[in-house]
Design a protein around this motif. Structure first.
Motif, mmCIF file in Angstrom:
data_model
loop_
_atom_site.group_PDB
_atom_site.id
_atom_site.type_symbol
_atom_site.label_atom_id
_atom_site.label_comp_id
_atom_site.label_asym_id
_atom_site.label_seq_id
_atom_site.Cartn_x
_atom_site.Cartn_y
_atom_site.Cartn_z
ATOM 1 N N PRO A 114 0.815 -1.222 0.000
ATOM 2 C CA PRO A 114 0.000 0.000 0.000
ATOM 3 C C PRO A 114 0.849 1.273 0.000
ATOM 4 C CG PRO A 114 -0.805 -1.535 1.659
ATOM 5 C CD PRO A 114 0.492 -2.076 1.152
ATOM 6 N N LEU A 115 1.968 1.252 0.730
ATOM 7 C CA LEU A 115 2.842 2.432 0.736
ATOM 8 C C LEU A 115 3.410 2.699 -0.654
ATOM 9 C CD1 LEU A 115 4.799 2.132 4.103
ATOM 10 C CD2 LEU A 115 3.226 3.954 3.412
ATOM 11 N N LEU A 116 3.834 1.650 -1.343
ATOM 12 C CA LEU A 116 4.351 1.813 -2.705
ATOM 13 C C LEU A 116 3.255 2.320 -3.642
ATOM 14 C CD1 LEU A 116 6.552 -1.391 -2.912
ATOM 15 C CD2 LEU A 116 7.380 0.978 -2.956
ATOM 16 N N GLY A 117 2.035 1.813 -3.466
ATOM 17 C CA GLY A 117 0.919 2.286 -4.277
ATOM 18 C C GLY A 117 0.642 3.761 -4.042
ATOM 19 N N LEU A 118 0.649 4.160 -2.778
ATOM 20 C CA LEU A 118 0.411 5.568 -2.443
ATOM 21 C C LEU A 118 1.532 6.450 -2.983
ATOM 22 C CD1 LEU A 118 -1.528 7.483 -1.054
ATOM 23 C CD2 LEU A 118 -0.361 7.024 1.099
ATOM 24 N N LEU A 119 2.775 5.996 -2.888
ATOM 25 C CA LEU A 119 3.901 6.744 -3.448
ATOM 26 C C LEU A 119 3.766 6.886 -4.964
ATOM 27 C CD1 LEU A 119 6.922 5.328 -1.414
ATOM 28 C CD2 LEU A 119 6.046 7.677 -1.356
ATOM 29 N N ALA A 123 3.653 10.459 -6.649
ATOM 30 C CA ALA A 123 4.718 10.813 -7.588
ATOM 31 C C ALA A 123 4.145 11.094 -8.977
ATOM 32 C CB ALA A 123 5.769 9.705 -7.652
ATOM 33 N N GLY A 124 2.962 10.542 -9.255
ATOM 34 C CA GLY A 124 2.277 10.834 -10.510
ATOM 35 C C GLY A 124 1.545 12.166 -10.476
ATOM 36 N N GLY A 125 1.659 12.871 -9.356
ATOM 37 C CA GLY A 125 1.045 14.195 -9.253
ATOM 38 C C GLY A 125 -0.392 14.170 -8.776
ATOM 39 N N HIS A 126 -0.806 13.085 -8.141
ATOM 40 C CA HIS A 126 -2.191 12.957 -7.693
ATOM 41 C C HIS A 126 -2.259 12.689 -6.194
ATOM 42 C CE1 HIS A 126 -3.311 12.752 -11.910
ATOM 43 N NE2 HIS A 126 -2.388 11.807 -12.074
ATOM 44 N N LEU A 127 -3.407 12.962 -5.644
ATOM 45 C CA LEU A 127 -3.699 12.602 -4.258
ATOM 46 C C LEU A 127 -4.736 11.499 -4.264
ATOM 47 C CD1 LEU A 127 -4.074 16.144 -2.618
ATOM 48 C CD2 LEU A 127 -2.107 14.597 -2.460
ATOM 49 N N LEU A 128 -4.701 10.666 -3.259
ATOM 50 C CA LEU A 128 -5.758 9.673 -3.081
ATOM 51 C C LEU A 128 -6.894 10.393 -2.364
ATOM 52 C CD1 LEU A 128 -6.728 6.811 -3.417
ATOM 53 C CD2 LEU A 128 -5.508 6.192 -1.340
ATOM 54 N N ALA A 129 -8.029 10.491 -3.036
ATOM 55 C CA ALA A 129 -9.119 11.298 -2.490
ATOM 56 C C ALA A 129 -10.470 10.702 -2.834
ATOM 57 C CB ALA A 129 -9.031 12.722 -3.043
ATOM 58 N N PRO A 138 -3.040 13.187 2.480
ATOM 59 C CA PRO A 138 -1.913 14.062 2.128
ATOM 60 C C PRO A 138 -0.835 13.301 1.351
ATOM 61 C CG PRO A 138 -2.452 14.238 4.467
ATOM 62 C CD PRO A 138 -3.248 13.094 3.923
ATOM 63 N N ALA A 139 -0.166 14.020 0.470
ATOM 64 C CA ALA A 139 0.891 13.423 -0.351
ATOM 65 C C ALA A 139 2.124 13.109 0.497
ATOM 66 C CB ALA A 139 1.264 14.358 -1.490
ATOM 67 N N LEU A 140 2.737 11.977 0.214
ATOM 68 C CA LEU A 140 3.985 11.606 0.865
ATOM 69 C C LEU A 140 5.184 12.185 0.116
ATOM 70 C CD1 LEU A 140 3.219 7.832 1.586
ATOM 71 C CD2 LEU A 140 2.999 9.767 3.150
ATOM 72 N N VAL A 141 5.022 12.358 -1.206
ATOM 73 C CA VAL A 141 6.066 12.940 -2.057
ATOM 74 C C VAL A 141 5.392 13.832 -3.093
ATOM 75 C CG1 VAL A 141 7.692 11.014 -1.789
ATOM 76 C CG2 VAL A 141 6.060 10.990 -3.677
ATOM 77 N N GLY A 142 6.177 14.714 -3.653
ATOM 78 C CA GLY A 142 5.664 15.573 -4.708
ATOM 79 C C GLY A 142 5.740 14.877 -6.060
ATOM 80 N N PRO A 143 5.175 15.513 -7.078
ATOM 81 C CA PRO A 143 5.217 14.928 -8.419
ATOM 82 C C PRO A 143 6.659 14.698 -8.890
ATOM 83 C CG PRO A 143 3.695 16.782 -8.348
ATOM 84 C CD PRO A 143 4.436 16.771 -7.041
ATOM 85 N N PRO A 145 7.965 12.218 -12.176
ATOM 86 C CA PRO A 145 7.693 11.157 -13.152
ATOM 87 C C PRO A 145 8.677 9.987 -13.093
ATOM 88 C CG PRO A 145 7.485 13.304 -14.191
ATOM 89 C CD PRO A 145 8.049 13.538 -12.815
ATOM 90 N N ALA A 146 9.954 10.257 -12.878
ATOM 91 C CA ALA A 146 10.943 9.167 -12.813
ATOM 92 C C ALA A 146 10.695 8.300 -11.579
ATOM 93 C CB ALA A 146 12.358 9.739 -12.801
ATOM 94 N N LEU A 147 10.434 8.949 -10.449
ATOM 95 C CA LEU A 147 10.133 8.198 -9.228
ATOM 96 C C LEU A 147 8.863 7.383 -9.404
ATOM 97 C CD1 LEU A 147 10.734 7.558 -6.240
ATOM 98 C CD2 LEU A 147 9.362 9.582 -5.643
ATOM 99 N N LYS A 148 7.859 7.991 -10.037
ATOM 100 C CA LYS A 148 6.597 7.289 -10.265
ATOM 101 C C LYS A 148 6.839 5.989 -11.039
ATOM 102 C CE LYS A 148 2.289 7.371 -12.757
ATOM 103 N NZ LYS A 148 2.314 6.913 -14.130
ATOM 104 N N ASP A 149 7.595 6.073 -12.124
ATOM 105 C CA ASP A 149 7.849 4.892 -12.951
ATOM 106 C C ASP A 149 8.592 3.811 -12.170
ATOM 107 O OD1 ASP A 149 6.586 6.162 -15.055
ATOM 108 O OD2 ASP A 149 8.457 6.770 -16.038
ATOM 109 N N THR A 150 9.588 4.216 -11.402
ATOM 110 C CA THR A 150 10.376 3.259 -10.616
ATOM 111 C C THR A 150 9.522 2.593 -9.541
ATOM 112 O OG1 THR A 150 12.388 4.546 -10.997
ATOM 113 C CG2 THR A 150 12.412 3.003 -9.139
ATOM 114 N N VAL A 151 8.805 3.409 -8.782
ATOM 115 C CA VAL A 151 7.996 2.872 -7.681
ATOM 116 C C VAL A 151 6.856 2.018 -8.223
ATOM 117 C CG1 VAL A 151 6.551 3.473 -5.704
ATOM 118 C CG2 VAL A 151 8.655 4.722 -6.109
#
Length: 190
Positions: A114-119, A123-129, A138-143, A145-151
């Motif tokens: 779940p933590l990886l999913g939330l990240l 990282a994709g620039g969205h909040l879970l809402a 609240p976001a754990l990290v900011g947008p 794209p590279a982090l999003k792809d890796t995670v």
């Protein structure tokens, strides 16, 4: 006496020291159902075209089921650390160690996934809402794209591995129940 007769002859009620308490049992099965829901939703998502309401709903169900898993994983892990687990059923020491290791791997998965999913979402620039209910995590990290792809890749790879771990866990419980005839499975049932 054959195995089925032996299993049927097991005492109907296990002593409290030999079984998981009600809260541990409830948390186990609640997490199981939520993980199954998250997996079903993500598998169903692929049946719908991108941007369609059914696909978006499947993704939303996947994300929220995962978040609730995380919300239950923390108290579940704390309860296990405080309360402990019943003594393992008599048997090979190596099998008992493997069972204990499997449980800790499962705890790691229900926290990490779940933590990886939330990240990935963040990282994709969205909040879970859920705007309809006024809920926003609240976001754990900011947008990023590279982090999003890796995670996301790690999340998906671990998700596939999680299938295997869950399957092994279930097969081990059934093996204990039907082949060894012990109470390993029964102590997680109420």
């Amino acid at each position: 006496m054959d195995r089925i007769t032996e299993i049927q002859a097991l005492p109907e009620v296990l002593s409290p020291s030999r079984r998981y308490d009600r809260l541990a049992v409830w948390l186990h099965w609640a997490v199981f159902l939520l993980v199954a829901l998250a997996y079903a939703a993500i598998e169903l998502k692929g049946n719908f075209a991108k941007g369609t309401p059914p696909r978006n709903l499947a993704m939303l169900v996947h994300e929220w089921a995962g978040l609730v898993v995380l919300g239950l994983a923390v108290p579940r892990l704390l309860w296990r650390l405080v309360r402990g687990a019943p003594m393992p059923e008599p048997g090979w020491r190596l099998m008992q160690l493997a069972g204990s290791a499997m449980h800790w791997v499962l705890y790691l998965f229900i926290l990490a996934q779940p933590l990886l999913g939330l990240l990935t979402i963040n990282a994709g620039g969205h909040l879970l809402a859920l705007p309809q209910l006024g809920i926003e995590i609240p976001a754990l990290v900011g947008p990023d794209p590279a982090l999003k792809d890796t995670v996301k890749e790690i999340h998906e790879t671990l998700g596939t591995a999680f299938y295997l771990v869950i399957g092994l866990h279930a097969m081990a419980a059934l093996f204990h129940h039907y082949m060894l005839g012990d109470n390993t499975l029964r102590r997680m049932l109420r």
